[in-house]
Structures are given as structure tokens and as C-alpha cells.
Design a protein around this motif. Structure first.
Motif, short mmCIF file in Angstrom:
data_model
loop_
_atom_site.label_atom_id
_atom_site.label_comp_id
_atom_site.label_asym_id
_atom_site.label_seq_id
_atom_site.Cartn_x
_atom_site.Cartn_y
_atom_site.Cartn_z
N CYS A 1 1.08 -1.25 -0.19
CA CYS A 1 0.39 -0.32 -0.36
C CYS A 1 1.15 0.87 0.30
O CYS A 1 0.58 2.75 -0.19
CB CYS A 1 -1.20 -0.01 1.37
SG CYS A 1 -1.89 -1.57 1.68
N MET B 1 0.35 3.13 -3.33
CA MET B 1 -0.79 3.30 -3.66
C MET B 1 -1.38 4.94 -3.80
O MET B 1 -2.84 4.55 -3.55
CB MET B 1 -1.55 2.21 -2.79
CG MET B 1 -1.20 1.32 -3.91
SD MET B 1 -1.54 0.32 -5.38
CE MET B 1 -3.33 0.10 -5.26
N ILE C 1 -5.63 4.81 -5.24
CA ILE C 1 -6.40 5.08 -4.60
C ILE C 1 -6.69 6.60 -3.90
O ILE C 1 -6.24 6.67 -2.98
CB ILE C 1 -6.41 3.82 -3.39
CG1 ILE C 1 -5.94 2.36 -3.40
CG2 ILE C 1 -7.29 4.17 -2.09
CD1 ILE C 1 -7.00 1.71 -4.61
N CYS D 1 -0.73 4.80 0.47
CA CYS D 1 -2.64 5.35 -0.07
C CYS D 1 -2.72 6.08 1.54
O CYS D 1 -2.19 5.45 2.39
CB CYS D 1 -3.32 3.83 -0.19
SG CYS D 1 -4.98 4.27 0.58
N PHE E 1 -5.23 6.46 2.67
CA PHE E 1 -5.42 5.05 4.09
C PHE E 1 -4.87 4.73 5.22
O PHE E 1 -5.55 3.28 5.80
CB PHE E 1 -7.26 4.55 3.39
CG PHE E 1 -8.20 4.73 3.23
CD1 PHE E 1 -9.00 6.09 3.89
CD2 PHE E 1 -8.29 5.49 1.94
CE1 PHE E 1 -9.80 7.22 3.33
CE2 PHE E 1 -9.87 6.14 0.99
CZ PHE E 1 -10.11 7.01 2.38
N LEU E 2 -3.94 4.39 4.41
CA LEU E 2 -2.95 3.76 5.21
C LEU E 2 -2.09 3.83 6.72
O LEU E 2 -2.15 5.36 6.83
CB LEU E 2 -1.75 3.23 4.31
CG LEU E 2 -0.80 2.06 4.93
CD1 LEU E 2 -1.09 0.89 5.47
CD2 LEU E 2 0.54 1.93 4.15
N CYS F 1 -4.01 -0.88 7.29
CA CYS F 1 -5.51 -0.51 5.88
C CYS F 1 -6.79 0.26 6.64
O CYS F 1 -7.38 -0.64 7.62
CB CYS F 1 -5.93 -1.71 5.33
SG CYS F 1 -7.19 -0.61 4.51
N ILE G 1 -9.85 0.80 6.46
CA ILE G 1 -10.61 0.64 5.60
C ILE G 1 -10.89 -0.64 4.92
O ILE G 1 -11.74 -1.05 4.03
CB ILE G 1 -11.38 1.91 3.95
CG1 ILE G 1 -10.13 1.38 3.07
CG2 ILE G 1 -11.48 3.26 4.50
CD1 ILE G 1 -10.49 2.10 2.04
N SER H 1 -12.80 -1.51 1.58
CA SER H 1 -11.59 -1.31 0.46
C SER H 1 -12.28 -1.78 -1.05
O SER H 1 -13.29 -2.47 -1.14
CB SER H 1 -10.06 -2.10 0.87
OG SER H 1 -10.80 -2.91 1.49
N PRO H 2 -11.43 -1.26 -1.71
CA PRO H 2 -11.99 -2.21 -2.84
C PRO H 2 -11.06 -3.25 -3.72
O PRO H 2 -11.04 -4.07 -3.02
CB PRO H 2 -11.50 -0.59 -4.74
CG PRO H 2 -10.20 -0.76 -3.46
CD PRO H 2 -10.84 -0.59 -2.41
N CYS I 1 -8.09 -4.63 -3.65
CA CYS I 1 -7.23 -4.21 -2.34
C CYS I 1 -7.83 -5.75 -1.73
O CYS I 1 -7.00 -6.50 -0.99
CB CYS I 1 -7.08 -3.71 -2.03
SG CYS I 1 -7.13 -1.91 -2.22
S1 SF4 Z 1 -5.28 -2.15 1.32
FE1 SF4 Z 1 -6.43 -0.29 2.02
S2 SF4 Z 1 -4.31 0.71 2.92
FE2 SF4 Z 1 -4.11 -0.23 0.96
S3 SF4 Z 1 -3.94 0.74 -1.02
FE3 SF4 Z 1 -6.10 -0.57 -0.71
S4 SF4 Z 1 -7.23 0.56 0.77
FE4 SF4 Z 1 -5.01 1.58 0.68
#
Ligand code: SF4
Ligand code: SF4
Length: 166
Positions: free
Chosen positions: A22, A25, A29, A76, A78-79, A88, A90, A94-95, A98
């Protein structure tokens, strides 16, 4: 198949939450706008997939500390660090890419259990063992990456050559 081959393994993957995948990323993201205190409208850029993300309730405290993203602009958004882990925040929202990402799909050892190398999610071998590299090259000639069960078939190929895979 040789009798001493070890049983084909489920190849289960356990994410160690090291956060390495991540760390770069941030461009992929994207947070498009904040829509609540802990809610965001986002886009997974590589697939142009829009999604809503709410910060996991148990991670709102660590998310609120922005020291880490401030110091790591490529990561990212969100990390966040959480003790020795990078997590993470979320996890629930998360998508899909991920959720299903696996950095290692096969760990390879010799028949005695000595670790020899790993195969990544892109079906690339990382090993210093010349014999294993040779066998892997042969396997890739026989089994195209494009076939849907390539991962399982490559694992079986290694098993038939006397390696342990997990
Ligand atoms: S797993 Fe979470 S922290 Fe890692 S890239 Fe995906 S959304 Fe971001
Ligand atoms: S998928 Fe792999 S690189 Fe990413 S956090 Fe998990 S163990 Fe680390």
C-alpha cells in the motif's frame, strides 16, 4: 506422481499487514471528497471504480493521526501505523482488488523443508536457487500465465518435481 510428493496444499495466504503493497498506492486509491467526519467518496483509479469508504470504527483513532501520510505522500491515504503493523483503515470498504490482493501465492521449499523462494501474485519467482529457477522456467513454458488455473497448475508442477509448496 512420485509417492513422496507432499499433499497439494491449499495455498492459503495470510497477510502479515506489513503495508508494503500500500506504500505506493496514493495515486491509485484517490479520495475525491470528504462526505462526513469519517466518510469519503473515492476512486480506484486503475479500474475507474468509484466507491464510498467509511473508516472502520476501531481504526478511527489511528486514522485521525495524519503524521504518517504527511511523511509518506506516495502511500495510500488510508494506510496508518498501528504498533508494529501498517493497517488499512477501510478494511470493510476497501476496493475489491485490495481485498483479493496477495503479495505471495506460493512458498517453495525443498523436500526436506528448506525454504527456497516465493512466487508472487504476478506469478514471478523470487529465488536464488538455480535448480528451482530452472524448473520454474520449464513450468512457465508448459503452463501459460493466461490460463485461469495457472497458479494451481504451476504449484502442481513444482510438487511433481519434488518440491514442497504452500
Ligand atoms: S488495502 Fe487499504 S490501505 Fe491498502 S491500498 Fe487498499 S485501501 Fe489503501
Ligand atoms: S499483501 Fe503482502 S505486502 Fe501487502 S500488507 Fe499483506 S503481507 Fe504485506
Amino acid at each position: 506422481m512420485q509417492e513422496n510428493l507432499h499433499v497439494l496444499i491449499s495455498m492459503t495466504f495470510t497477510c502479515r499487514q506489513c503495508g508494503t503493497c500500500c506504500m505506493y498506492m496514493g495515486d491509485y486509491i484517490a479520495i475525491e471528497r470528504q462526505i462526513g467526519q469519517f466518510e469519503f467518496a473515492c476512486c480506484s483509479v486503475s479500474t475507474d471504480t468509484h466507491f464510498l469508504a467509511s473508516i472502520d470504527e476501531d481504526k478511527r483513532e489511528i486514522f485521525s493521526d495524519t503524521t504518517f501520510p504527511d511523511q509518506h505522500p506516495s502511500a495510500c491515504r488510508f494506510l496508518r501505523p498501528d504498533g508494529n503493523l501498517l493497517r488499512c483503515t477501510i478494511h470493510r470498504d476497501s476496493p475489491v482488488q485490495c481485498k483479493f490482493y496477495r503479495c505471495v501465492v506460493i512458498r517453495v521449499s525443498d523436500a526436506a523443508g528448506n525454504f527456497l523462494g516465493t512466487v508472487t501474485g504476478t506469478l514471478a519467482l523470487h529465488s536464488d536457487d538455480a535448480g528451482l529457477r530452472l524448473v520454474w522456467g520449464e513450468a512457465k513454458k508448459h503452463i501459460p500465465e493466461s490460463v485461469p488455473d495457472a497458479e494451481e497448475r504451476l504449484g502442481r508442477y513444482l510438487l511433481e518435481k519434488g518440491y514442497r509448496v504452500e
